[in-house]
Design an enzyme around this catalytic site. Structure first.
Site, PDB file in Angstrom:
ATOM      1  N   HIS A 159       0.809  -1.226   0.000  1.00 50.69           N
ATOM      2  CA  HIS A 159       0.000   0.000   0.000  1.00 50.69           C
ATOM      3  C   HIS A 159       0.842   1.276   0.000  1.00 50.69           C
ATOM      4  O   HIS A 159       0.295   2.364  -0.194  1.00 50.69           O
ATOM      5  CB  HIS A 159      -0.943   0.028   1.207  1.00 50.69           C
ATOM      6  CG  HIS A 159      -2.021  -1.001   1.169  1.00 50.69           C
ATOM      7  ND1 HIS A 159      -2.907  -1.111   0.121  1.00 50.69           N
ATOM      8  CD2 HIS A 159      -2.351  -1.997   2.049  1.00 50.69           C
ATOM      9  CE1 HIS A 159      -3.737  -2.122   0.351  1.00 50.69           C
ATOM     10  NE2 HIS A 159      -3.419  -2.679   1.507  1.00 50.69           N
ATOM     11  N   ASP A 195      -2.713 -10.224  -2.784  1.00 46.78           N
ATOM     12  CA  ASP A 195      -3.331  -9.811  -1.516  1.00 46.78           C
ATOM     13  C   ASP A 195      -4.805  -9.471  -1.769  1.00 46.78           C
ATOM     14  O   ASP A 195      -5.174  -9.089  -2.886  1.00 46.78           O
ATOM     15  CB  ASP A 195      -2.583  -8.587  -0.981  1.00 46.78           C
ATOM     16  CG  ASP A 195      -3.043  -8.129   0.389  1.00 46.78           C
ATOM     17  OD1 ASP A 195      -2.371  -8.453   1.384  1.00 46.78           O
ATOM     18  OD2 ASP A 195      -4.084  -7.429   0.477  1.00 46.78           O
ATOM     19  N   HIS A 197      -6.351  -6.920  -0.859  1.00 50.00           N
ATOM     20  CA  HIS A 197      -6.498  -5.490  -1.146  1.00 50.00           C
ATOM     21  C   HIS A 197      -5.693  -5.075  -2.377  1.00 50.00           C
ATOM     22  O   HIS A 197      -4.658  -5.671  -2.683  1.00 50.00           O
ATOM     23  CB  HIS A 197      -6.028  -4.655   0.058  1.00 50.00           C
ATOM     24  CG  HIS A 197      -6.742  -4.976   1.335  1.00 50.00           C
ATOM     25  ND1 HIS A 197      -6.247  -5.873   2.262  1.00 50.00           N
ATOM     26  CD2 HIS A 197      -7.914  -4.525   1.832  1.00 50.00           C
ATOM     27  CE1 HIS A 197      -7.081  -5.957   3.288  1.00 50.00           C
ATOM     28  NE2 HIS A 197      -8.112  -5.157   3.052  1.00 50.00           N
ATOM     29  N   ASP A 284      -4.936 -12.688   3.009  1.00 42.98           N
ATOM     30  CA  ASP A 284      -6.201 -12.165   3.536  1.00 42.98           C
ATOM     31  C   ASP A 284      -7.365 -12.453   2.580  1.00 42.98           C
ATOM     32  O   ASP A 284      -8.495 -12.022   2.826  1.00 42.98           O
ATOM     33  CB  ASP A 284      -6.117 -10.674   3.899  1.00 42.98           C
ATOM     34  CG  ASP A 284      -5.316  -9.845   2.919  1.00 42.98           C
ATOM     35  OD1 ASP A 284      -4.939 -10.365   1.847  1.00 42.98           O
ATOM     36  OD2 ASP A 284      -5.079  -8.657   3.223  1.00 42.98           O
TER      37      ASP A 284
HETATM   38  C1  SP5 Z   1      -1.385  -5.081   3.818  1.00 42.95           C
HETATM   39  C2  SP5 Z   1      -2.869  -5.057   4.045  1.00 42.95           C
HETATM   40  O1  SP5 Z   1      -3.527  -6.081   3.877  1.00 42.95           O
HETATM   41  N1  SP5 Z   1      -3.411  -3.917   4.475  1.00 42.95           N
HETATM   42  C3  SP5 Z   1      -4.802  -3.798   4.718  1.00 42.95           C
HETATM   43  C4  SP5 Z   1      -5.156  -2.491   5.325  1.00 42.95           C
HETATM   44  C5  SP5 Z   1      -6.620  -2.418   5.628  1.00 42.95           C
HETATM   45  N2  SP5 Z   1      -6.925  -1.293   6.421  1.00 42.95           N
HETATM   46  C6  SP5 Z   1      -8.309  -0.998   6.626  1.00 42.95           C
HETATM   47  C7  SP5 Z   1      -8.920  -2.037   7.488  1.00 42.95           C
HETATM   48  C8  SP5 Z   1     -10.365  -1.754   7.752  1.00 42.95           C
HETATM   49  C9  SP5 Z   1     -10.866  -2.887   8.562  1.00 42.95           C
HETATM   50  N3  SP5 Z   1     -12.254  -2.782   8.886  1.00 42.95           N
HETATM   51  C10 SP5 Z   1     -12.675  -4.079   9.275  1.00 42.95           C
HETATM   52  C11 SP5 Z   1     -14.068  -4.157   9.729  1.00 42.95           C
HETATM   53  C12 SP5 Z   1     -14.306  -5.626   9.958  1.00 42.95           C
HETATM   54  N4  SP5 Z   1     -15.461  -5.852  10.724  1.00 42.95           N
HETATM   55 ZN    ZN Z   2      -4.479  -6.962   2.340  1.00 41.84          ZN
END
Ligand code: SP5
Ligand code: ZN
Length: 341
Positions: A159, A195, A197, A284
């Site tokens: 990211h 990943d 994301h 993930d």
């Molecule tokens: C490297 C990587 O996988 N980074 C991911 C960053 C995500 N950040 C935002 C996470 C928001 C999580 N909200 C979760 C709600 C679940 N109930």
């Molecule tokens: Zn991720």
């Protein structure tokens, strides 16, 4: 396959992540890397090496000098300002405002970030440096003739833009590896990001270049982080037009659907004919991941690894996301075992 791991990852151990309006225990925590390392040992995947020190020069090939300097002193600046908690960005240049670096630490944090979930505290700098060294050591192993190497990076990297942190990422390890290959005479490099994301930082770093092909399969940014990049109409610009490929998927996507995107990616990579491959490996995509919505199962990661091996390329894996700590070791190492098989 050889694994590169640094115990210095544990120097990043923040207590907070802004999520759902609460400061929760971070998803991106030290036990992630320790669990993967334990599985590498249990399965006797191969030799485990500590990273060599590569200094900041290869990092600055993809990150700006001012950004690197900011990360180095951020926590001290925060403490010097008398702030009571961890360093969390809380103000950004919204539409109509100026992208100008302020002197105050709150302004500087906003200038160099795109999200507020990534707190900074003591040791973040050391861990991020070690993570880049892990990636670069894995790259060196492959440059010296290993078929593949596993960079057990933590914190993750995909990211991070040239001068922006967020999404638990500070230095873009996959981009640093791709650039290192280029600087060592590899003419073309592909980065495949699996990943959950979007690999926004990697995309942005190479967006106007045709020597590094970037491909990412991920959850639809209309629905999930990082929200503001990663759509399928982003195909590169200038010389880089046609050298970025995004494939987005909806909630509950299983491997049978996701793997069609993987096939597209593999075909594009074969057409591109790179001299090396970097895999930004997040697990993930797993069905039980607490912050994601795909439905891959553990055995799918063996299949994924086997498919990547069939590309027949010198390959560096950089560890990215994956937040179901109970399964992260099995899932990440399954990719390596599928690759080696
Ligand atoms: C490297 C990587 O996988 N980074 C991911 C960053 C995500 N950040 C935002 C996470 C928001 C999580 N909200 C979760 C709600 C679940 N109930
Ligand atoms: Zn991720």
């Amino acid at each position: 396959m050889k694994t590169v791991f640094s115990p210095l990852h544990s120097r990043r151990d923040v207590k907070t992540e802004l999520d759902g309006g609460l400061l929760i225990e971070p998803h991106e925590k030290p036990s992630r890397a320790e669990t993967i390392l334990a599985r590498v040992k249990e399965q006797a995947l191969g030799e485990i090496l500590e990273p060599e020190e590569y200094g900041l020069e290869p990092v600055k090939r993809v990150h700006t000098a001012d950004y690197v300097a900011f990360l180095k002193t951020c926590w001290q600046e925060w403490l010097a300002a008398g702030k009571p908690g961890e360093a969390i960005p809380a103000v950004w240049a919204g539409r109509g405002m100026r992208h100008r670096l302020p002197r105050d630490i709150d302004g500087r944090l906003g200038y160099y970030s795109f999200a507020a979930e990534t707190s900074i505290s003591d040791g973040t700098w050391e861990a991020a440096r070690a993570s880049a060294n892990v990636a670069l050591t894995a790259q060196k192993l492959v440059a010296k003739g290993e078929r593949a190497a596993f960079g057990l990076c933590r914190p993750p990297g995909h990211h991070a833009h040239a001068d922006v942190f967020g999404g638990y990422c500070f230095f873009n390890n996959a981009a640093i590896v791709a650039q290192a290959f280029r600087d060592q005479g590899y003419g073309k490099v592909a980065v495949l990001d699996v990943d959950f994301h979007h690999g926004n930082g990697t995309q942005a770093i190479f967006y106007d270049r045709n020597d590094v092909l970037t491909i990412s399969l991920h959850g639809d940014p209309d629905l999930v982080f990082p929200h503001f990049l990663g759509f399928e109409d982003e195909t590169g610009e200038g010389a880089g037009e046609g050298y970025n490929l995004n494939m987005v998927y909806p909630p509950n996507t299983p491997y049978s659907v996701w793997s069609q995107g993987l096939e597209n990616a593999c075909e594009r990579i074969q057409t591109f004919k790179p001299d090396a491959l970097v895999v930004a490996l997040g697990v993930d995509t797993f069905e039980e991941d607490p912050i994601s919505f795909f439905k891959l199962i553990s055995s799918d990661y063996l299949t994924l690894g086997a498919r990547l091996a069939r590309l027949g390329l010198p390959t560096v894996f950089t560890m990215e996301g994956g937040y179901d700590v109970d399964a992260i070791g099995v899932n990440a190492v399954n990719v390596m075992q599928g690759f080696d098989r």
